[in-house]
Design a protein around this motif. Structure first.
Motif, PDB file in Angstrom:
ATOM      1  N   CYS A 156      25.211  46.752  73.088  1.00 34.92           N
ATOM      2  CA  CYS A 156      25.356  48.088  72.521  1.00 34.92           C
ATOM      3  C   CYS A 156      26.746  48.190  71.907  1.00 34.92           C
ATOM      4  O   CYS A 156      26.897  48.540  70.750  1.00 34.92           O
ATOM      5  CB  CYS A 156      25.166  49.136  73.618  1.00 34.92           C
ATOM      6  SG  CYS A 156      25.368  50.816  73.029  1.00 34.92           S
ATOM      7  N   LYS A 179      31.673  54.034  68.705  1.00 33.92           N
ATOM      8  CA  LYS A 179      30.471  54.447  69.430  1.00 33.92           C
ATOM      9  C   LYS A 179      30.273  55.957  69.448  1.00 33.92           C
ATOM     10  O   LYS A 179      31.164  56.693  69.866  1.00 33.92           O
ATOM     11  CB  LYS A 179      30.552  53.967  70.888  1.00 33.92           C
ATOM     12  CG  LYS A 179      30.540  52.464  71.066  1.00 33.92           C
ATOM     13  CD  LYS A 179      29.322  51.798  70.441  1.00 33.92           C
ATOM     14  CE  LYS A 179      27.986  52.273  70.971  1.00 33.92           C
ATOM     15  NZ  LYS A 179      26.858  51.621  70.272  1.00 33.92           N
ATOM     16  N   PRO A 180      29.096  56.422  69.014  1.00 31.23           N
ATOM     17  CA  PRO A 180      28.798  57.850  69.108  1.00 31.23           C
ATOM     18  C   PRO A 180      28.288  58.147  70.517  1.00 31.23           C
ATOM     19  O   PRO A 180      27.107  58.015  70.793  1.00 31.23           O
ATOM     20  CB  PRO A 180      27.677  58.021  68.078  1.00 31.23           C
ATOM     21  CG  PRO A 180      26.970  56.691  68.062  1.00 31.23           C
ATOM     22  CD  PRO A 180      27.968  55.656  68.478  1.00 31.23           C
ATOM     23  N   GLU A 193      27.975  50.077  63.420  1.00 31.15           N
ATOM     24  CA  GLU A 193      27.842  51.494  63.030  1.00 31.15           C
ATOM     25  C   GLU A 193      29.086  52.078  62.363  1.00 31.15           C
ATOM     26  O   GLU A 193      30.215  51.855  62.802  1.00 31.15           O
ATOM     27  CB  GLU A 193      27.485  52.328  64.270  1.00 31.15           C
ATOM     28  CG  GLU A 193      27.378  53.808  63.958  1.00 31.15           C
ATOM     29  CD  GLU A 193      26.587  54.612  64.983  1.00 31.15           C
ATOM     30  OE1 GLU A 193      25.994  54.028  65.910  1.00 31.15           O
ATOM     31  OE2 GLU A 193      26.574  55.846  64.843  1.00 31.15           O
ATOM     32  N   GLN A 241      25.492  50.429  59.775  1.00 26.16           N
ATOM     33  CA  GLN A 241      24.490  51.239  60.471  1.00 26.16           C
ATOM     34  C   GLN A 241      24.888  52.712  60.481  1.00 26.16           C
ATOM     35  O   GLN A 241      26.031  53.044  60.784  1.00 26.16           O
ATOM     36  CB  GLN A 241      24.353  50.724  61.916  1.00 26.16           C
ATOM     37  CG  GLN A 241      23.477  51.584  62.800  1.00 26.16           C
ATOM     38  CD  GLN A 241      23.309  50.969  64.198  1.00 26.16           C
ATOM     39  OE1 GLN A 241      23.217  49.755  64.346  1.00 26.16           O
ATOM     40  NE2 GLN A 241      23.277  51.806  65.210  1.00 26.16           N
ATOM     41  N   GLY A 277      23.915  55.876  62.554  1.00 28.50           N
ATOM     42  CA  GLY A 277      23.228  56.161  63.809  1.00 28.50           C
ATOM     43  C   GLY A 277      22.374  57.410  63.725  1.00 28.50           C
ATOM     44  O   GLY A 277      22.489  58.217  62.798  1.00 28.50           O
ATOM     45  N   ALA A 278      21.529  57.553  64.742  1.00 32.93           N
ATOM     46  CA  ALA A 278      20.605  58.679  64.802  1.00 32.93           C
ATOM     47  C   ALA A 278      21.331  60.018  64.665  1.00 32.93           C
ATOM     48  O   ALA A 278      20.865  60.938  63.996  1.00 32.93           O
ATOM     49  CB  ALA A 278      19.844  58.624  66.120  1.00 32.93           C
ATOM     50  N   ARG A 279      22.486  60.108  65.298  1.00 34.72           N
ATOM     51  CA  ARG A 279      23.218  61.385  65.278  1.00 34.72           C
ATOM     52  C   ARG A 279      23.760  61.729  63.909  1.00 34.72           C
ATOM     53  O   ARG A 279      24.138  62.866  63.644  1.00 34.72           O
ATOM     54  CB  ARG A 279      24.357  61.339  66.296  1.00 34.72           C
ATOM     55  CG  ARG A 279      23.882  61.239  67.731  1.00 34.72           C
ATOM     56  CD  ARG A 279      24.992  60.700  68.632  1.00 34.72           C
ATOM     57  NE  ARG A 279      24.538  60.475  69.992  1.00 34.72           N
ATOM     58  CZ  ARG A 279      23.856  59.402  70.384  1.00 34.72           C
ATOM     59  NH1 ARG A 279      23.536  58.456  69.517  1.00 34.72           N
ATOM     60  NH2 ARG A 279      23.485  59.260  71.635  1.00 34.72           N
ATOM     61  N   LYS A 307      19.120  54.942  60.749  1.00 34.48           N
ATOM     62  CA  LYS A 307      18.261  55.220  61.904  1.00 34.48           C
ATOM     63  C   LYS A 307      17.735  56.651  61.860  1.00 34.48           C
ATOM     64  O   LYS A 307      18.434  57.571  61.432  1.00 34.48           O
ATOM     65  CB  LYS A 307      19.070  54.995  63.181  1.00 34.48           C
ATOM     66  CG  LYS A 307      19.365  53.519  63.430  1.00 34.48           C
ATOM     67  CD  LYS A 307      20.102  53.344  64.719  1.00 34.48           C
ATOM     68  CE  LYS A 307      19.537  52.218  65.538  1.00 34.48           C
ATOM     69  NZ  LYS A 307      20.013  52.288  66.933  1.00 34.48           N
ATOM     70  N   ARG A 327      13.867  54.638  66.089  1.00 33.73           N
ATOM     71  CA  ARG A 327      14.607  54.370  67.329  1.00 33.73           C
ATOM     72  C   ARG A 327      14.274  55.372  68.436  1.00 33.73           C
ATOM     73  O   ARG A 327      15.025  55.550  69.382  1.00 33.73           O
ATOM     74  CB  ARG A 327      16.122  54.314  67.075  1.00 33.73           C
ATOM     75  CG  ARG A 327      16.681  55.450  66.308  1.00 33.73           C
ATOM     76  CD  ARG A 327      16.849  56.726  67.084  1.00 33.73           C
ATOM     77  NE  ARG A 327      17.939  56.655  68.034  1.00 33.73           N
ATOM     78  CZ  ARG A 327      17.990  57.363  69.156  1.00 33.73           C
ATOM     79  NH1 ARG A 327      17.017  58.214  69.465  1.00 33.73           N
ATOM     80  NH2 ARG A 327      19.013  57.270  69.981  1.00 33.73           N
ATOM     81  N   ASP A 347      13.629  49.845  66.784  1.00 34.13           N
ATOM     82  CA  ASP A 347      14.659  49.690  67.815  1.00 34.13           C
ATOM     83  C   ASP A 347      14.044  50.111  69.151  1.00 34.13           C
ATOM     84  O   ASP A 347      14.116  51.276  69.554  1.00 34.13           O
ATOM     85  CB  ASP A 347      15.872  50.562  67.479  1.00 34.13           C
ATOM     86  CG  ASP A 347      16.935  50.552  68.594  1.00 34.13           C
ATOM     87  OD1 ASP A 347      16.662  50.026  69.706  1.00 34.13           O
ATOM     88  OD2 ASP A 347      18.036  51.076  68.359  1.00 34.13           O
ATOM     89  N   HIS A 372      16.722  51.690  72.174  1.00 33.77           N
ATOM     90  CA  HIS A 372      16.957  53.122  72.209  1.00 33.77           C
ATOM     91  C   HIS A 372      15.626  53.876  72.230  1.00 33.77           C
ATOM     92  O   HIS A 372      15.554  55.008  72.695  1.00 33.77           O
ATOM     93  CB  HIS A 372      17.825  53.562  71.018  1.00 33.77           C
ATOM     94  CG  HIS A 372      19.207  52.975  71.079  1.00 33.77           C
ATOM     95  ND1 HIS A 372      19.500  51.740  70.557  1.00 33.77           N
ATOM     96  CD2 HIS A 372      20.347  53.430  71.647  1.00 33.77           C
ATOM     97  CE1 HIS A 372      20.778  51.460  70.792  1.00 33.77           C
ATOM     98  NE2 HIS A 372      21.319  52.463  71.448  1.00 33.77           N
TER      99      HIS A 372
HETATM  100  C1  PEP Z   1      23.300  52.110  68.896  1.00 33.32           C
HETATM  101  O1  PEP Z   1      22.684  51.398  68.079  1.00 33.32           O
HETATM  102  O2  PEP Z   1      23.951  51.659  69.846  1.00 33.32           O
HETATM  103  C2  PEP Z   1      23.139  53.580  68.784  1.00 33.32           C
HETATM  104  C3  PEP Z   1      24.076  54.401  69.206  1.00 33.32           C
HETATM  105  O3  PEP Z   1      21.964  53.927  68.239  1.00 33.32           O
HETATM  106  P1  PEP Z   1      21.340  55.377  67.926  1.00 33.32           P
HETATM  107  O4  PEP Z   1      22.155  55.936  66.832  1.00 33.32           O
HETATM  108  O5  PEP Z   1      19.938  55.056  67.526  1.00 33.32           O
HETATM  109  O6  PEP Z   1      21.422  56.186  69.197  1.00 33.32           O
END
Ligand code: PEP
Ligand code: MN
Length: 337
Positions: free
Chosen positions: A102, A131-132, A164, A182, A184-186, A207, A237, A269, A272
């Motif tokens: 991760c 990291k989010p 990301e 990347q 991310g989902a957020r 994502k 994801r 994915d 997640h």
């Molecule tokens: C990740 O890929 O570690 C991640 C934070 O993914 P997501 O944005 O899908 O939560």
């Protein structure tokens, strides 16, 4: 508006149509296929008389697109998009596996990860340096130092890197170290970020947001493509539903639906998507069976001590076993891994 030119259309005729569309207020995006050139007109009036273009020399068909996304729509490139990064093709016959921790945690961890990923047969190493995290007190990532470590480990094993980008100020830095950026989902609906990513010429892995519809995912891809960056990879994801047993609900159905609606590569994915390593292999197999062009999965040499998402990270032996199984599933649907 989509204009499909005749197979025999000459360059001057194509240019005349482009000029006319521009004159009518459209931004024109051209897709030159093996047989047909397709022109996507974006931004013009919806009530535009398509007959004006229909009668021009070299034009085969004109379609008014009612779907709100045009460039991301399957009709813009009916044959599908293949994104080529060095010797890896995403969206082609081969299913591309992206795997890794991760988060990048330290040099030893990412070097070991590169070995696990490459030995297992994956082509791309994943790992977050920014990291989010849902809590501001959780590990936030190593930043540039982490990117530098991951690039080095990837190069040693001939892997591509996906990492990301959390906001537009990080695009330049990420582009220096990562082959795929990347979102991310957020951040799926962070339109300022998407617009800036439209200006670069690097593949973007977009994502799906946890509460986003498929249409919203495709509209977010449209934001990137409208800027001229057509290299977008979509990713399911997991979404938030009323189910609480699993971290998210992996919407496998989004895979064939997106493949039908869009020409862009679509990957799954499962890490997640379900949030528990004991169920990840089943969803990885299901994604491939459902037509995914690739997978992105978390694997760690010591998941029980991972700094993030340990519970959903595969053990190395689980990852290897899964890679073997995926070959069988891929074969069954006429593809390779
Ligand atoms: C990740 O890929 O570690 C991640 C934070 O993914 P997501 O944005 O899908 O939560
Ligand atoms: Mn994660």
């Amino acid at each position: 508006m989509l204009v499909v030119m005749q197979q025999s259309a000459e360059e001057v005729q194509i240019q005349q149509v482009i000029d006319r569309l521009i004159e009518m207020g459209f931004n024109v995006h051209r897709s030159t296929g093996v047989l047909h050139t397709v022109l996507g007109g974006v931004g013009g009036r919806d009530d535009f008389d398509t007959g004006i273009i229909q009668v021009m020399d070299g034009v085969q068909e004109v379609h008014r697109i009612i779907s709100p996304y045009k460039l991301a729509s399957r009709s813009f490139r009916p044959g599908g998009t293949v994104i080529k990064i060095r010797d890896v093709e995403i969206g082609g016959n081969q299913i591309v596996v992206m795997a890794g921790p991760c988060s990048v945690e330290n040099r030893d961890q990412i070097e070991r990860s590169a070995d696990i990923v490459a030995d297992g047969g994956a082509k791309v190493i994943r790992g977050g340096a920014f990291k989010p995290r849902s809590s501001p007190y959780s590990f936030q990532g190593l930043g540039e130092e982490g990117l530098e470590m991951m690039r080095k480990a990837a190069d040693r094993r001939g892997l591509l890197v996906v990492s990301e980008v959390m906001d537009q100020t990080q695009i330049q830095l990420l582009s220096q170290y990562s082959d795929i950026l990347q979102v991310g989902a957020r951040n799926m609906q962070n339109y300022n970020l998407l617009k800036e990513l439209g200006k670069i010429r690097k593949p973007v892995l977009l994502k799906r947001g946890i509460s986003a519809t498929i249409e919203e995912l495709l509209l977010s891809a449209e934001y990137i493509m409208a800027g001229g960056n057509y290299e977008v990879i979509l990713c399911e994801r997991g979404i938030r539903t009323y189910e609480t047993y699993t971290r998210n609900t992996m919407d496998i159905s989004a895979i064939p639906v997106v493949k039908k609606l869009s020409h862009l590569p679509m990957i799954g994915d499962p890490s997640h998507g379900i949030g528990r390593r004991d169920f990840v292999p089943a969803l990885a197999r299901a994604s491939v069976a459902a037509g995914a062009d690739g997978l992105i999965m978390e694997v760690h040499h010591d998941p029980d001590h991972a700094l993030s998402d340990g519970a959903q990270s595969l053990y190395p032996n689980q990852f290897n076993e899964l890679m073997q199984q995926l070959q069988l599933i891929a074969h069954a649907v006429g593809r390779t891994v």
